[in-house]
Scaffold this motif. Structure first.
Motif, PDB file in Angstrom:
ATOM      1  N   HIS A 150       0.857  -1.197   0.000  1.00  0.00           N
ATOM      2  CA  HIS A 150       0.000   0.000   0.000  1.00  0.00           C
ATOM      3  C   HIS A 150       0.887   1.240   0.000  1.00  0.00           C
ATOM      4  O   HIS A 150       1.903   1.282   0.715  1.00  0.00           O
ATOM      5  CB  HIS A 150      -0.899  -0.005   1.238  1.00  0.00           C
ATOM      6  N   PRO A 151       0.558   2.260  -0.816  1.00  0.00           N
ATOM      7  CA  PRO A 151       1.404   3.471  -0.889  1.00  0.00           C
ATOM      8  C   PRO A 151       1.729   4.086   0.468  1.00  0.00           C
ATOM      9  O   PRO A 151       2.861   4.527   0.697  1.00  0.00           O
ATOM     10  CB  PRO A 151       0.566   4.430  -1.742  1.00  0.00           C
ATOM     11  N   ASN A 152       0.746   4.089   1.395  1.00  0.00           N
ATOM     12  CA  ASN A 152       1.008   4.672   2.719  1.00  0.00           C
ATOM     13  C   ASN A 152       2.002   3.837   3.520  1.00  0.00           C
ATOM     14  O   ASN A 152       2.862   4.389   4.215  1.00  0.00           O
ATOM     15  CB  ASN A 152      -0.306   4.807   3.505  1.00  0.00           C
ATOM     16  N   ALA A 153       1.901   2.516   3.399  1.00  0.00           N
ATOM     17  CA  ALA A 153       2.862   1.635   4.085  1.00  0.00           C
ATOM     18  C   ALA A 153       4.260   1.844   3.519  1.00  0.00           C
ATOM     19  O   ALA A 153       5.250   1.899   4.259  1.00  0.00           O
ATOM     20  CB  ALA A 153       2.440   0.178   3.942  1.00  0.00           C
ATOM     21  N   ARG A 154       4.353   1.986   2.197  1.00  0.00           N
ATOM     22  CA  ARG A 154       5.653   2.212   1.560  1.00  0.00           C
ATOM     23  C   ARG A 154       6.251   3.544   1.996  1.00  0.00           C
ATOM     24  O   ARG A 154       7.451   3.648   2.283  1.00  0.00           O
ATOM     25  CB  ARG A 154       5.497   2.191   0.032  1.00  0.00           C
ATOM     26  N   ILE A 155       5.405   4.583   2.089  1.00  0.00           N
ATOM     27  CA  ILE A 155       5.884   5.914   2.485  1.00  0.00           C
ATOM     28  C   ILE A 155       6.369   5.904   3.934  1.00  0.00           C
ATOM     29  O   ILE A 155       7.424   6.473   4.253  1.00  0.00           O
ATOM     30  CB  ILE A 155       4.781   6.972   2.262  1.00  0.00           C
ATOM     31  N   ILE A 156       5.633   5.231   4.825  1.00  0.00           N
ATOM     32  CA  ILE A 156       6.056   5.161   6.235  1.00  0.00           C
ATOM     33  C   ILE A 156       7.364   4.374   6.353  1.00  0.00           C
ATOM     34  O   ILE A 156       8.290   4.794   7.055  1.00  0.00           O
ATOM     35  CB  ILE A 156       4.946   4.539   7.116  1.00  0.00           C
ATOM     36  N   ASN A 157       7.465   3.232   5.636  1.00  0.00           N
ATOM     37  CA  ASN A 157       8.709   2.438   5.645  1.00  0.00           C
ATOM     38  C   ASN A 157       9.883   3.270   5.133  1.00  0.00           C
ATOM     39  O   ASN A 157      10.974   3.258   5.720  1.00  0.00           O
ATOM     40  CB  ASN A 157       8.555   1.195   4.767  1.00  0.00           C
ATOM     41  N   SER A 158       9.660   3.998   4.034  1.00  0.00           N
ATOM     42  CA  SER A 158      10.734   4.811   3.443  1.00  0.00           C
ATOM     43  C   SER A 158      11.151   5.938   4.379  1.00  0.00           C
ATOM     44  O   SER A 158      12.344   6.220   4.531  1.00  0.00           O
ATOM     45  CB  SER A 158      10.285   5.394   2.102  1.00  0.00           C
ATOM     46  N   SER A 159      10.173   6.576   5.028  1.00  0.00           N
ATOM     47  CA  SER A 159      10.509   7.685   5.935  1.00  0.00           C
ATOM     48  C   SER A 159      11.294   7.183   7.145  1.00  0.00           C
ATOM     49  O   SER A 159      12.229   7.851   7.610  1.00  0.00           O
ATOM     50  CB  SER A 159       9.237   8.426   6.385  1.00  0.00           C
ATOM     51  N   LEU A 160      10.964   5.985   7.635  1.00  0.00           N
ATOM     52  CA  LEU A 160      11.733   5.392   8.736  1.00  0.00           C
ATOM     53  C   LEU A 160      13.144   5.031   8.280  1.00  0.00           C
ATOM     54  O   LEU A 160      14.114   5.215   9.018  1.00  0.00           O
ATOM     55  CB  LEU A 160      11.020   4.148   9.268  1.00  0.00           C
ATOM     56  N   THR A 161      13.247   4.532   7.034  1.00  0.00           N
ATOM     57  CA  THR A 161      14.558   4.180   6.468  1.00  0.00           C
ATOM     58  C   THR A 161      15.469   5.393   6.376  1.00  0.00           C
ATOM     59  O   THR A 161      16.677   5.306   6.612  1.00  0.00           O
ATOM     60  CB  THR A 161      14.369   3.549   5.068  1.00  0.00           C
ATOM     61  N   PHE A 162      14.893   6.559   6.062  1.00  0.00           N
ATOM     62  CA  PHE A 162      15.664   7.784   5.926  1.00  0.00           C
ATOM     63  C   PHE A 162      16.034   8.403   7.277  1.00  0.00           C
ATOM     64  O   PHE A 162      17.007   9.141   7.370  1.00  0.00           O
ATOM     65  CB  PHE A 162      14.876   8.826   5.114  1.00  0.00           C
ATOM     66  N   THR A 163      15.246   8.130   8.326  1.00  0.00           N
ATOM     67  CA  THR A 163      15.421   8.878   9.584  1.00  0.00           C
ATOM     68  C   THR A 163      16.007   8.080  10.741  1.00  0.00           C
ATOM     69  O   THR A 163      16.806   8.616  11.510  1.00  0.00           O
ATOM     70  CB  THR A 163      14.053   9.461  10.041  1.00  0.00           C
ATOM     71  N   VAL A 164      15.638   6.799  10.874  1.00  0.00           N
ATOM     72  CA  VAL A 164      16.041   6.024  12.055  1.00  0.00           C
ATOM     73  C   VAL A 164      17.540   5.718  12.114  1.00  0.00           C
ATOM     74  O   VAL A 164      18.138   5.807  13.195  1.00  0.00           O
ATOM     75  CB  VAL A 164      15.182   4.741  12.181  1.00  0.00           C
ATOM     76  N   PRO A 165      18.209   5.369  10.989  1.00  0.00           N
ATOM     77  CA  PRO A 165      19.661   5.108  11.088  1.00  0.00           C
ATOM     78  C   PRO A 165      20.457   6.255  11.688  1.00  0.00           C
ATOM     79  O   PRO A 165      21.380   6.027  12.479  1.00  0.00           O
ATOM     80  CB  PRO A 165      20.062   4.861   9.619  1.00  0.00           C
ATOM     81  N   SER A 166      20.097   7.489  11.347  1.00  0.00           N
ATOM     82  CA  SER A 166      20.812   8.652  11.896  1.00  0.00           C
ATOM     83  C   SER A 166      20.628   8.777  13.401  1.00  0.00           C
ATOM     84  O   SER A 166      21.494   9.316  14.096  1.00  0.00           O
ATOM     85  CB  SER A 166      20.320   9.940  11.213  1.00  0.00           C
ATOM     86  N   LEU A 167      19.497   8.283  13.906  1.00  0.00           N
ATOM     87  CA  LEU A 167      19.250   8.268  15.352  1.00  0.00           C
ATOM     88  C   LEU A 167      20.083   7.192  16.038  1.00  0.00           C
ATOM     89  O   LEU A 167      20.671   7.420  17.102  1.00  0.00           O
ATOM     90  CB  LEU A 167      17.759   8.020  15.610  1.00  0.00           C
ATOM     91  N   LEU A 168      20.180   6.014  15.423  1.00  0.00           N
ATOM     92  CA  LEU A 168      20.820   4.862  16.075  1.00  0.00           C
ATOM     93  C   LEU A 168      22.346   4.870  15.968  1.00  0.00           C
ATOM     94  O   LEU A 168      23.019   4.324  16.839  1.00  0.00           O
ATOM     95  CB  LEU A 168      20.273   3.564  15.469  1.00  0.00           C
TER      96      LEU A 168
END
Length: 326
Positions: A277-295
């Motif tokens: 689903h486009p919304n699931a893909r967008i949420i997954n992509s946004s986490l991919t872009f943001t979470v590594p920099s946090l961890l």
């Protein structure tokens, strides 16, 4: 939102048509999505604090003024810049419903997000190179991995990625947008933008492919190859303790690589092989872009002995100052 007939457009070079603004259509019709924005806000605050703290520790503690930690410093800096390029604008766009973005600002947005993502990727390659030399050529490590060589490698990475991303964004100016201005993403993503064009987009497709290969495929191949060489070198080591000690120096880097690449590769493979689903893909992509920099700074602070010792040293220094002040 997909019709741009009522919106002013600019025509330049008598052939290319561009809109005055784009419309960011991500996170559409997701229940309780504001909680996710609050989560992203928390992620950004912790990313700034974590990477700012790691940068400060490396800067203040002289024992960390080494080629290896110049690479770590560069990673923390790009993590900080990458999150700052993406998250505040994302929150401003969707939390406050300011979904229209000026054409030029959209290209700048794309440039900086892709630039810092690419540099993060190549910094991980530079870390793999550092580990390769340390384990496979330990006696020559200090003659090969010098401050000068590391700075040159990192500068080349920066210049190369600036060139690639500037070309990627620049070729958008060769596209005409005759109908839709809705970007179906959470930021000014290159793919969803060039797919809106109504003239020949083959050059943008080729550039998108080259950027994917340069930013993801080649770094992954180089990192994998370096660890194959490391594994071969360790298999020739007789002492089990030496193997474990060598592997321990690689664990932080391997975790960073997994966190950075696996979500991106997983999301894209799933999108190609099945329906997401486009919304699931967008949420997954946004986490991919943001979470590594946090961890990343958390992993380096907890998993790397030199950084832990440096933090203890700073704490002791602070205590001594407090005692002297009293």
């Amino acid at each position: 939102m997909s019709n741009m007939n009522t919106l002013p457009t600019s025509i330049f070079n008598s052939t290319f048509v561009r809109p005055a603004e784009f419309y960011l259509g991500g996170f559409y019709n997701i229940p309780h999505v504001k909680y996710y924005y609050v989560f992203l806000c928390f992620v950004y605050i912790m990313t700034v604090l974590g990477n700012g703290f790691l940068l400060s520790v490396i800067y203040l503690v002289k024992t960390l003024h080494s080629p290896k930690y110049i690479i770590v410093f560069n990673l923390a800096f790009t993590d900080l810049c990458g999150s700052t390029a993406l998250i505040p604008k994302l929150l401003d766009t969707f939390l406050f419903n300011r979904r229209y973005i000026v054409y030029e600002a959209c290209l700048a947005y794309m440039f900086f997000v892709f630039l810092f993502g690419g540099i993060q990727s190549w910094t991980l390659v530079t870390m793999a190179y550092d580990r390769l030399i340390a384990i496979c050529f330990p006696l020559r490590y200090h003659s090969i991995i010098t401050t000068k060589s590391v700075v040159v490698i990192l500068l080349c990475c920066w210049m190369f990625m600036v060139g690639i991303t500037a070309t990627l964004a620049g070729f958008i100016n060769r596209l005409s947008f005759c109908s839709s201005i809705e970007i179906k993403s959470f930021f000014c993503d290159h793919g969803p933008i060039y797919q809106l064009a109504c003239n020949d987009k083959s050059y943008s497709y080729i550039l998108a492919t080259i950027t994917l290969i340069v930013g993801v495929c080649i770094p992954l191949i180089l990192i994998f190859s370096s660890y194959v060489c490391i594994a071969i070198a360790l298999s020739r080591t007789i002492s089990r303790e030496e193997r474990l000690r060598a592997l321990e120096t690689c664990t932080s880097h391997l975790i960073l690589v997994a966190i950075f690449f696996l979500p991106f590769v997983g999301t894209n493979v799933a999108a190609l092989t099945s329906y997401i689903h486009p919304n699931a893909r967008i949420i997954n992509s946004s986490l991919t872009f943001t979470v590594p920099s946090l961890l990343n700074p958390i992993i380096y602070s907890l998993k790397t002995e030199e950084v832990r010792n440096a933090i203890k040293k700073l704490c002791r220094r602070a205590k001594m100052r407090n005692i002297n002040a009293k």
